[in-house]
Design an enzyme around this catalytic site. Structure first.
Site, short mmCIF file in Angstrom:
data_model
loop_
_atom_site.label_atom_id
_atom_site.label_comp_id
_atom_site.label_asym_id
_atom_site.label_seq_id
_atom_site.Cartn_x
_atom_site.Cartn_y
_atom_site.Cartn_z
N GLY A 393 0.86 -1.24 -0.22
CA GLY A 393 0.09 0.24 0.05
C GLY A 393 0.98 1.36 0.16
O GLY A 393 1.88 1.06 -0.37
N ARG A 395 2.10 3.19 2.30
CA ARG A 395 2.68 3.36 3.29
C ARG A 395 4.19 2.76 2.35
O ARG A 395 5.15 2.70 2.61
CB ARG A 395 2.87 2.57 4.39
CG ARG A 395 4.20 3.16 5.98
CD ARG A 395 3.63 2.40 7.21
NE ARG A 395 4.59 3.04 7.98
CZ ARG A 395 5.95 2.17 7.90
NH1 ARG A 395 5.81 1.18 8.07
NH2 ARG A 395 6.48 2.23 9.46
N CYS A 396 4.10 1.34 2.11
CA CYS A 396 5.05 0.39 1.37
C CYS A 396 5.76 0.88 0.33
O CYS A 396 7.25 0.67 0.73
CB CYS A 396 4.39 -0.62 0.97
SG CYS A 396 3.57 -1.96 2.26
N MET A 397 4.98 2.00 -0.22
CA MET A 397 5.88 2.85 -1.31
C MET A 397 6.71 3.99 -0.35
O MET A 397 6.94 4.66 -1.75
CB MET A 397 4.47 3.15 -2.65
CG MET A 397 3.98 1.78 -3.45
SD MET A 397 3.24 2.43 -5.10
CE MET A 397 1.32 3.22 -3.26
#
Length: 406
Positions: A393, A395-397
């Site tokens: 999502g 945050r991961c990116m």
């Protein structure tokens, strides 16, 4: 006063600068038969993935955030010819290439390009058909004759959260759990060793360490408290070593909370279990146990690490260790089992905070987004039909580099 290169003392402080990676040719080197090897479940369509990523970047800039790109930072770190050649040779070696002639052939291929194009090409991977004169040179070539790549692509790079993490005024450069992701951290190593703005940044964990740790397992909950997941991809020894650095007087954190989470892909990292969206509000994975096992790491006199085991609900843990009167947990998918399963698959609880009570989320997770809005959170949405295929999502990116104080 000049802004620090790295300044992260919370998950929710007003975002000033963030690192992204715009998806590139690495996604077009995904093949169905090798998806598991590269940790993908599907093949995103690059053109649309880039449009969605550009929309994300545009939203951040519209909100006053400075966006820097991984490819640019790496390129700006390789201005010295000897350093550039060293980087290429190290990259080739870590990709598993053996033999002086083969190594020289591949190095010449990359070094013939401009630095920026070279870095993009290294991230994309290298097909055998791209290397002039490539043929069967050794036993490995004969045995892997059907495999189309000289160097595997690195498709997980657009999840910049994992290879390194920023906390306080320093960084951790990680040893990734899987072999396919270990080259990702080489880019970070060169940025923090040679980039004119970032060299000299304190490094709290080294990628050559024997135990794995990944950025999705690290949450800076306050200027005093860091949470780290003991997960499928982050090992206890790594947490102990990192805690000793973070809890030192020079760094200034006072407590590390090590959450023991299930060791499977559904709970891949701690930020799939919960993320912070306001001072006292958190999104959460709907399947997490009502009681969590927690280890509280603190530094005693004489620099000895003390470890205290606790077991309690996520709500009570957060209230106690963040000194909050109350905590609101916002379930991904609300109270519907069906909505929760669908939206958790698309990282509904993996939100990214721009400021207290202001988050970025995928538009497709409309049930979870409504739950947040009803709790008073402002939700800014981005399209994600292709980005979400990588199973990560907002945050991961993102890897925040500078946040303001709360």
């Amino acid at each position: 006063m000049a802004q620090s290169a790295i300044e992260i003392k919370s998950e929710i402080g007003p975002l000033k600068r963030v690192l992204l990676h715009r998806p590139g040719g690495e996604l077009e080197n995904l093949m169905p038969e090798y998806l598991e090897r590269l940790l993908f479940d599907d093949i995103p369509y690059l053109k649309i993935a880039q449009e969605e990523h550009d929309a994300f970047c545009g939203l951040l800039r519209d909100n006053g955030v400075e966006v820097v790109y991984l490819t640019d930072l790496v390129s700006e770190s390789l201005t010295d010819g000897a350093v550039k050649e060293q980087f290429v040779l190290e990259y080739i070696g870590e990709a598993g290439v053996r033999g002086d002639k083969r190594t020289a052939m591949i190095a010449d291929h990359f070094l013939s390009m401009s630095t920026h194009n070279m870095v993009s090409a290294m991230m994309a991977g290298l097909r055998k058909a791209q290397v002039h004169g490539y043929g069967r040179k050794n036993l490995t070539d004969y045995l892997e004759d059907d495999y189309p790549f000289v160097l595997d692509p690195i498709p997980n790079l657009y999840f910049t959260r994992d290879p390194f993490a920023a906390m306080g005024n320093g960084v951790t450069i990680h040893r990734m759990h899987t072999v396919t992701r270990r080259r990702e951290t080489l880019f970070a190593q060169y940025i923090f060793a040679y980039h004119p703005q970032y060299k000299g940044t304190p490094v709290y964990y080294d990628r050559a360490a024997p135990a794995s740790i990944e950025g999705g397992d690290i949450l800076v909950l306050s200027p005093q408290v860091v949470a780290i997941g003991i997960s499928q991809r982050t090992q206890p020894w790594a947490i102990e070593q990192l805690a000793k650095r973070l809890l030192s007087p020079q760094v200034g954190f006072t407590k590390v909370l090590a959450f023991d989470i299930p060791k499977n892909r559904a709970f891949m990292h701690l930020d799939t279990v919960f993320t912070m969206v306001d001072r006292d509000k958190f999104t959460m994975h709907p399947g997490i146990s009502s009681h969590l096992r927690l280890f509280v790491l603190e530094l005693e006199e004489g620099a000895h690490l003390s470890i205290t085991e606790e077991e309690d609900s996520l709500e009570n843990i957060l209230k106690e260790h963040l000194n909050l009167d109350s905590v609101t947990l916002l379930k991904c998918g609300g109270n519907s089992v069906i909505d929760a399963a669908r939206e958790q698959w698309n990282d509904g609880s993996n939100t990214f905070c721009l400021a207290p009570g202001r988050v970025v989320a995928y538009s497709r997770n409309h049930v979870t987004n409504r739950v947040m809005e009803e709790a008073g959170i402002e939700v800014l949405t981005i399209p994600s039909s292709e980005l979400s295929r990588g199973r990560g999502g907002p945050r991961c990116m993102t890897m925040p580099l500078v946040r303001g104080s709360i």
